[in-house]
Scaffold this motif. Structure first.
Motif: not given
Lengths: 247, 247, 247
Positions: C236-247
């Protein structure tokens, strides 16, 4: 006068067997043992329980009839460690039931038996098919059927000598067949009836995995489940009215 | 400056002992150990906890007082496997508490101690009766009483030399008596007081089955429960105000 | 035509791996095994699963694609005792999927594959850092981060040769570092990205404690978690998109 000594386990099994159908019941405290008969509010499911005096460490009764709140008595009996004994005593003057266990004394108000739903006459039906199987097989059939539908057909295929369970849901179906090898006993007669899973789900809670259960079945007739408990000194029968087959 | 090393189990027992009454508390980090005193918002239940420096693998403190959110610290401490050690450190500059466990570092904001309810003066009452019993017996008495009522009487019958627990509900009653044989110790003095089960139910969660609990009791006076923890290097006392006897 | 025999455990692991992200999916029944690719409704998390034909006791397929309700099939497969085998069969005429286990036959309606969200193209990213670690270490990092924040940074410190997990909440922080000794493998490249704990919490449920997990990571890039299952015959491979770094 009623006094008895009973194991916590036997008392709780008795109450749990009845509580799957009703909240309150009358208990007949007869000379030779205890009896409970009750029917659910919708008049669909009945329970008939007998516990022989020999299931008690001590037992003395004169035919009293008491009304009890089952869950309340079950909770109080739950204060006894399993494996310990509970002393029971009826105080008729103040209409109280008394339990003593390991130094703890609980006194419970009785319910006026006249305020409890009348006990059913459990008909002595002549049902053509008899099946005896392990509790676990019945547990599994009911649980599976309950996943896909709200009603289930129990039947016997006389030619193929199988007991079958058939549940048809809106999208999914369950079909289980048990032949002579999987069953403990099969007295095959024409039988096929539909039952509500609402009731079976509740009755199922009172059927232990490792107990032999006898099922008696007919054509669009009630089903009867009979099982021993308290090491064979007690017996419970559930009777469930059929649903009308719609197709 | 505060630094310490403590087993996850001891830290969590400390927090669990206090969290049954309050959500936030002040912790006194004294040279010879840690102390917590707190009273619930209604001013009915108090807790007084001491944990000796010897209960820690390492301990160094200068009398700091910190304010913490108990559940939050308990959750973070729960990340340590039981049996492992937690490094604690106070960072006074940034008002943070730091936990290190198996490579994981958690930093928790402290609460301003001035914003936390003032610590109670726990009165040094001269209570006439002292009972020492197994935690399991107290657990059982409180659980049983809680089934039938919302308040319970604790008392001592001086003549018969028994400690009793008496709960009277609307329909059902519970009565438990423990004599010299069942008790570890009994210093019988006239005592009988009524307490709220709301509080006892919570305190009960912090009383382990296998710990000796000392109960001190008077006539319509507060009750004190004292029990050791952390292998005797810590001690907790709960004090609970009585309810007015209504009859 | 599709027929197969598979252990209850392997079938359920397959379904559980996918159900953490989606409720329905298409299953590709190819000659050499089964494949599932799915993306969550928000297009943030993807799963790519392959189960080789050798993971089955028997397997025969011709490239069929079926649509299923994952939870429903998981429930039905749950009727098989663990350690037992399930017979699977596709009935293409009536669009049904059939399971047989210990005398129980369940028939489940399929979902039209065209009504299921389109399968994602899982990009073949060139991610600079690769970390291999025990599932339990990843479980712990995600659980701890989830206590203090709703997002978490995964990164590699190239100079110090550590993989780190950093969660900053409103009041509390979590920081975990794993060096070469704690990791099974570290191919250190510049990497640091922020992810939503909503997704990681769900994916975490499908990561067993005792499985080696490969993490591939970049600079503000998606993360990929790859793990074997079914004794290495599935992956199984899970791929997760990043969140934009806010600082």
């Amino acid at each position: 006068m009623f006094t008895a000594i009973v194991s916590a386990e036997t008392l709780r099994s008795t109450l749990d067997s009845v509580s799957v159908l009703v909240d309150e019941c009358k208990i007949h405290l007869d000379e030779d043992g205890l009896g409970i008969r009750a029917v659910d509010p919708a008049n669909v499911g009945m329970v008939d329980l007998d516990l022989d005096a020999s299931a008690f460490e001590a037992y003395e009764a004169d035919g009293e009839v008491i009304g009890i709140d089952i869950e309340r008595l079950d909770d109080l009996a739950g204060m006894a460690d399993s494996g310990t004994l509970i002393d029971l005593e009826l105080d008729e003057e103040v209409h109280k039931f008394r339990l003593r266990m390991d130094g703890l004394e609980a006194t419970m108000a009785l319910i006026d038996p006249n305020s409890i739903r009348e006990e059913p006459d459990i008909p002595d039906l002549d049902l053509p098919a008899t099946i005896v199987l392990e509790g676990r097989d019945l547990n599994r059939a009911i649980t599976a059927a309950d996943m896909v539908s709200d009603h289930v057909e129990f039947g016997v295929d006389v030619e193929r000598e199988v007991f079958y369970v058939d549940a048809r849901g809106d999208t999914d179906d369950i079909h289980l067949e048990l032949g002579r090898e999987e069953l403990i006993e099969l007295d095959a007669g024409e039988a096929s009836s539909l039952f509500s899973l609402d009731y079976l789900r509740d009755i199922n809670k009172a059927i232990p995995r490792d107990t032999e259960v006898q099922i008696r079945l007919g054509e669009e007739y009630p089903v009867k489940f009979t099982l021993p408990y308290a090491e064979g000194r007690g017996q419970v029968t559930y009777m469930l009215a059929p649903r009308i087959q719609s197709d």
